[in-house]
Design a protein around this motif. Structure first.
Motif, PDB file in Angstrom:
ATOM      1  N   TYR A 193       1.373  -8.160  -0.410  1.00 30.63           N
ATOM      2  CA  TYR A 193       0.098  -8.893  -0.599  1.00 30.63           C
ATOM      3  C   TYR A 193      -0.824  -8.811   0.555  1.00 30.63           C
ATOM      4  CZ  TYR A 193      -2.847 -12.564  -2.916  1.00 30.63           C
ATOM      5  OH  TYR A 193      -3.889 -13.414  -3.372  1.00 30.63           O
ATOM      6  N   SER A 194      -1.070  -7.793   0.899  1.00 25.61           N
ATOM      7  CA  SER A 194      -1.696  -7.797   2.591  1.00 25.61           C
ATOM      8  C   SER A 194      -2.445  -6.331   2.363  1.00 25.61           C
ATOM      9  CB  SER A 194      -0.669  -8.018   3.617  1.00 25.61           C
ATOM     10  OG  SER A 194       0.287  -7.019   3.492  1.00 25.61           O
ATOM     11  N   ALA A 195      -2.941  -5.974   3.427  1.00 26.37           N
ATOM     12  CA  ALA A 195      -3.788  -4.615   3.486  1.00 26.37           C
ATOM     13  C   ALA A 195      -2.924  -3.355   3.641  1.00 26.37           C
ATOM     14  CB  ALA A 195      -4.556  -4.772   4.701  1.00 26.37           C
ATOM     15  N   ALA A 196      -3.134  -2.639   2.880  1.00 26.54           N
ATOM     16  CA  ALA A 196      -2.246  -1.332   2.982  1.00 26.54           C
ATOM     17  C   ALA A 196      -3.077  -0.537   4.092  1.00 26.54           C
ATOM     18  CB  ALA A 196      -2.406  -0.531   1.484  1.00 26.54           C
ATOM     19  N   LEU A 197      -2.390   0.566   4.539  1.00 26.39           N
ATOM     20  CA  LEU A 197      -2.877   1.492   5.461  1.00 26.39           C
ATOM     21  C   LEU A 197      -2.737   2.930   4.997  1.00 26.39           C
ATOM     22  CD1 LEU A 197      -3.994   1.869   8.240  1.00 26.39           C
ATOM     23  CD2 LEU A 197      -1.498   2.146   9.202  1.00 26.39           C
ATOM     24  N   PHE A 198      -3.807   3.516   4.391  1.00 20.68           N
ATOM     25  CA  PHE A 198      -3.721   4.539   3.540  1.00 20.68           C
ATOM     26  C   PHE A 198      -4.036   6.045   4.583  1.00 20.68           C
ATOM     27  CE2 PHE A 198      -5.608   1.590   0.814  1.00 20.68           C
ATOM     28  CZ  PHE A 198      -4.859   1.640  -0.215  1.00 20.68           C
ATOM     29  N   ASP A 199      -3.476   6.986   4.297  1.00 17.26           N
ATOM     30  CA  ASP A 199      -3.569   8.258   5.028  1.00 17.26           C
ATOM     31  C   ASP A 199      -4.988   8.791   4.795  1.00 17.26           C
ATOM     32  OD1 ASP A 199      -3.386   9.439   2.577  1.00 17.26           O
ATOM     33  OD2 ASP A 199      -1.817  10.745   3.132  1.00 17.26           O
ATOM     34  N   GLU A 249       1.246   2.300  -2.794  1.00 11.30           N
ATOM     35  CA  GLU A 249       2.537   1.926  -2.401  1.00 11.30           C
ATOM     36  C   GLU A 249       3.121   2.589  -1.198  1.00 11.30           C
ATOM     37  OE1 GLU A 249       7.240   0.892  -3.890  1.00 11.30           O
ATOM     38  OE2 GLU A 249       5.809   1.852  -5.360  1.00 11.30           O
ATOM     39  N   ALA A 250       2.568   3.853  -1.065  1.00  8.51           N
ATOM     40  CA  ALA A 250       2.685   4.609   0.133  1.00  8.51           C
ATOM     41  C   ALA A 250       2.278   3.880   1.425  1.00  8.51           C
ATOM     42  CB  ALA A 250       2.622   6.092   0.146  1.00  8.51           C
ATOM     43  N   GLY A 251       0.652   3.580   1.119  1.00  9.30           N
ATOM     44  CA  GLY A 251       0.035   2.804   2.058  1.00  9.30           C
ATOM     45  C   GLY A 251       0.468   1.627   2.416  1.00  9.30           C
ATOM     46  N   GLN A 252       1.373   0.739   1.795  1.00  9.72           N
ATOM     47  CA  GLN A 252       1.940  -0.474   1.880  1.00  9.72           C
ATOM     48  C   GLN A 252       3.073  -0.014   2.954  1.00  9.72           C
ATOM     49  OE1 GLN A 252       0.558  -3.161   1.969  1.00  9.72           O
ATOM     50  NE2 GLN A 252      -0.684  -3.265  -0.248  1.00  9.72           N
ATOM     51  N   HIS A 253       3.803   0.718   2.579  1.00  7.66           N
ATOM     52  CA  HIS A 253       5.050   1.315   3.462  1.00  7.66           C
ATOM     53  C   HIS A 253       4.403   1.689   4.599  1.00  7.66           C
ATOM     54  CE1 HIS A 253       7.777   2.234  -0.443  1.00  7.66           C
ATOM     55  NE2 HIS A 253       7.536   0.781  -0.051  1.00  7.66           N
ATOM     56  N   ARG A 254       3.423   2.490   4.896  1.00  9.81           N
ATOM     57  CA  ARG A 254       2.866   3.014   6.139  1.00  9.81           C
ATOM     58  C   ARG A 254       2.365   1.975   7.026  1.00  9.81           C
ATOM     59  NH1 ARG A 254      -0.592   6.027   3.866  1.00  9.81           N
ATOM     60  NH2 ARG A 254       0.820   7.866   3.902  1.00  9.81           N
ATOM     61  N   LYS A 255       1.813   0.725   6.248  1.00  9.65           N
ATOM     62  CA  LYS A 255       1.476  -0.409   7.068  1.00  9.65           C
ATOM     63  C   LYS A 255       2.754  -1.068   7.757  1.00  9.65           C
ATOM     64  CE  LYS A 255       1.464  -3.895   4.915  1.00  9.65           C
ATOM     65  NZ  LYS A 255       0.707  -4.553   4.240  1.00  9.65           N
ATOM     66  N   ILE A 256       3.679  -1.321   6.733  1.00 11.25           N
ATOM     67  CA  ILE A 256       5.017  -1.886   7.264  1.00 11.25           C
ATOM     68  C   ILE A 256       5.674  -1.286   8.490  1.00 11.25           C
ATOM     69  CG2 ILE A 256       7.340  -2.772   6.607  1.00 11.25           C
ATOM     70  CD1 ILE A 256       5.881  -3.144   3.871  1.00 11.25           C
ATOM     71  N   TRP A 312       7.422 -11.037  -0.405  1.00 12.83           N
ATOM     72  CA  TRP A 312       8.308 -10.617  -1.559  1.00 12.83           C
ATOM     73  C   TRP A 312       9.465  -9.893  -1.171  1.00 12.83           C
ATOM     74  CZ3 TRP A 312       3.422 -11.835  -3.143  1.00 12.83           C
ATOM     75  CH2 TRP A 312       3.265 -12.729  -4.014  1.00 12.83           C
ATOM     76  N   GLY A 313       9.601  -9.977   0.365  1.00 11.55           N
ATOM     77  CA  GLY A 313      10.621  -9.244   0.996  1.00 11.55           C
ATOM     78  C   GLY A 313      10.582  -7.572   1.534  1.00 11.55           C
ATOM     79  N   ALA A 314       9.361  -7.042   1.091  1.00 12.08           N
ATOM     80  CA  ALA A 314       9.153  -5.717   1.634  1.00 12.08           C
ATOM     81  C   ALA A 314       9.341  -5.308   2.965  1.00 12.08           C
ATOM     82  CB  ALA A 314       7.808  -5.271   1.012  1.00 12.08           C
ATOM     83  N   LEU A 315       8.996  -6.062   3.778  1.00 12.98           N
ATOM     84  CA  LEU A 315       9.129  -5.764   5.405  1.00 12.98           C
ATOM     85  C   LEU A 315      10.460  -5.955   5.712  1.00 12.98           C
ATOM     86  CD1 LEU A 315       6.751  -6.560   8.207  1.00 12.98           C
ATOM     87  CD2 LEU A 315       9.017  -7.157   8.497  1.00 12.98           C
ATOM     88  N   ALA A 316      11.110  -7.015   5.309  1.00 12.22           N
ATOM     89  CA  ALA A 316      12.604  -7.180   5.484  1.00 12.22           C
ATOM     90  C   ALA A 316      13.502  -6.150   5.195  1.00 12.22           C
ATOM     91  CB  ALA A 316      12.769  -8.516   4.792  1.00 12.22           C
ATOM     92  N   ILE A 317      13.343  -5.622   3.820  1.00 10.02           N
ATOM     93  CA  ILE A 317      14.002  -4.479   3.401  1.00 10.02           C
ATOM     94  C   ILE A 317      13.806  -3.434   4.149  1.00 10.02           C
ATOM     95  CG2 ILE A 317      14.210  -2.947   1.448  1.00 10.02           C
ATOM     96  CD1 ILE A 317      13.492  -5.582  -0.266  1.00 10.02           C
TER      97      ILE A 317
END
Length: 415
Positions: free
Chosen positions: A161-167, A177-184, A206-211
């Protein structure tokens, strides 16, 4: 013009939407002058009831009930503007377009003479929204404990629940979802997270960065003030097989003890409150081990606008994020420098990516309207949420808002 058929508003749930506020004749006259003066010179098409037309051309803003609209704005400024939308007193086919024009002209909507008297007419944040330890928990729970199921309806599978970083931009839903993973991943790189890193995360989500940090081999301590987020984050950590590396606690950042090689916090500083920024940065400084780094992702606004509006009570604070306060990038750097040994060593903005993220969330939320209703959220809530997402998107599209990933390093007095 009456509200659309079926647009019944629950007076107990939404008292300030149902009731048009009392407003003195002098204030109504002043408000009418300011509103008409502002709208008539903007690149908008504005219809005021059946007759009056304002604006120089652009997205259409239809004011169905001019008297109620003007009374609300005169009495409560931008809070009244948002409540008037919730009450169906005005509409826009291109809501983001209208709000973007207004955001682009925020600094000049009110004449300079009235800007100087802002402290006299602008509503002020209620004392109960102060981010004391108990107040902060109530403020966070107001938003994040609404319903995990609600957020799952419009967020991607990562539940970020925050800004994604798209390619690339523009982007589509399958890219989110890939943009969110790129941000993390960029956040984790900023604070040097790898195998064996002792990582503190302030604001679990909801735990995405911790995971993802645990998948790198880090040992993660994540703290949140949302019980609903804590419970689901723990479930997601277990499902990912990282329960031995991740500890999620219901805990205020001021109560954390220990030393950490890295600290990460994604869009949590907005909930700290300007009064507590020095405390927040001193806490980071005291918890960071020598040689460690902090990575913050922060929604920011221009420094001059932050100073002008920092004591004003906004529609977003009333309905969405009580106690919230957006910093400027300058304020982050200045506060860290004045109160700690931390120094900003990297800062990168990507506001256009947040505009795209919000557009995708807003489209998804609209598609899930029936499902949102099935969760018990009434039509006024859904209209409010659409306004919130559009309002936020317009802020980033106009450049009035930005989002930064910021690295801080250095040794403070507590280290």
């Amino acid at each position: 013009m009456s509200r659309p058929r079926g647009a019944v508003i629950d007076a107990d749930r939404w008292p300030d939407v149902v009731a048009v506020p009392p407003c003195s004749a002098a204030r109504r006259t002043a408000g009418r002058f300011v509103v008409r003066h502002a709208l008539d010179r903007l690149p908008l098409q504005v219809t005021m009831g059946a007759g009056e037309r304002l604006g120089t051309g652009g997205p259409l803003l239809e004011i169905h009930d001019p008297d109620s609209f003007l009374r609300r704005v005169a009495a409560h400024g931008l809070v009244g503007f948002g409540e008037s939308y919730m009450a169906h007193e005005w509409d826009a086919r291109d809501l983001v377009g209208v709000l973007t024009v207004l955001a682009e002209n925020t600094a000049t909507l009110v004449p300079p003479s009235l800007q100087r008297l802002r402290s006299l007419w602008a509503p002020r944040q209620p004392a109960e929204q102060r981010n004391t330890p108990s107040g902060a928990q109530a403020n966070i729970q107001h938003h994040y404990d609404l319903s995990n199921d609600l957020f799952a309806l419009f967020l991607d599978g990562s539940l970020s629940y925050s800004a994604a970083l798209f390619d690339h931009l523009p982007a589509a839903w399958p890219d989110l979802e890939a943009g969110q993973h790129r941000k993390i991943d960029r956040m984790l790189d900023l604070c040097g997270v790898g195998h064996g890193t002792r990582l503190l995360e302030i604001g679990t989500g909801w735990g995405a960065l911790a995971i993802r940090a645990a998948a790198r081999g880090a040992d993660v301590h994540s703290v949140t003030l949302s019980a609903e987020q804590r419970d689901l984050a723990r479930e997601r950590v277990r499902a990912a097989g990282h329960q031995d590396r991740v500890r999620v606690e219901l805990c205020d950042y001021r109560q954390v003890r220990g030393r950490y090689d890295a600290i990460a916090s994604v869009e949590m500083i907005e909930a700290v409150g300007a009064e507590y920024w020095p405390t927040f940065f001193r806490t980071l400084d005291s918890l960071l081990a020598p040689g460690g780094s902090v990575a913050l992702q922060a929604i920011t606004m221009p420094h001059d606008r932050m100073l002008a509006s920092r004591n004003t009570f906004t529609w977003v604070q009333k309905y969405i994020f009580p106690g919230g306060q957006l910093p400027s990038a300058d304020a982050i750097e200045e506060t860290a420098r004045a109160h700690t040994g931390l120094r900003v060593t990297a800062c990168e903005g990507f506001g256009a990516h947040y505009a795209q993220t919000l557009e995708l969330w807003r489209e998804r939320f609209a598609q899930q309207d029936d499902s949102v209703g099935d969760l018990g959220f009434d039509a006024t809530f859904r209209r409010m949420w659409d306004f919130y997402l559009a309002y936020s998107e317009a802020g980033f599209r106009s450049g009035y808002l930005d989002v930064h990933q910021i690295q801080l390093t250095g040794q403070g007095a507590g280290q």
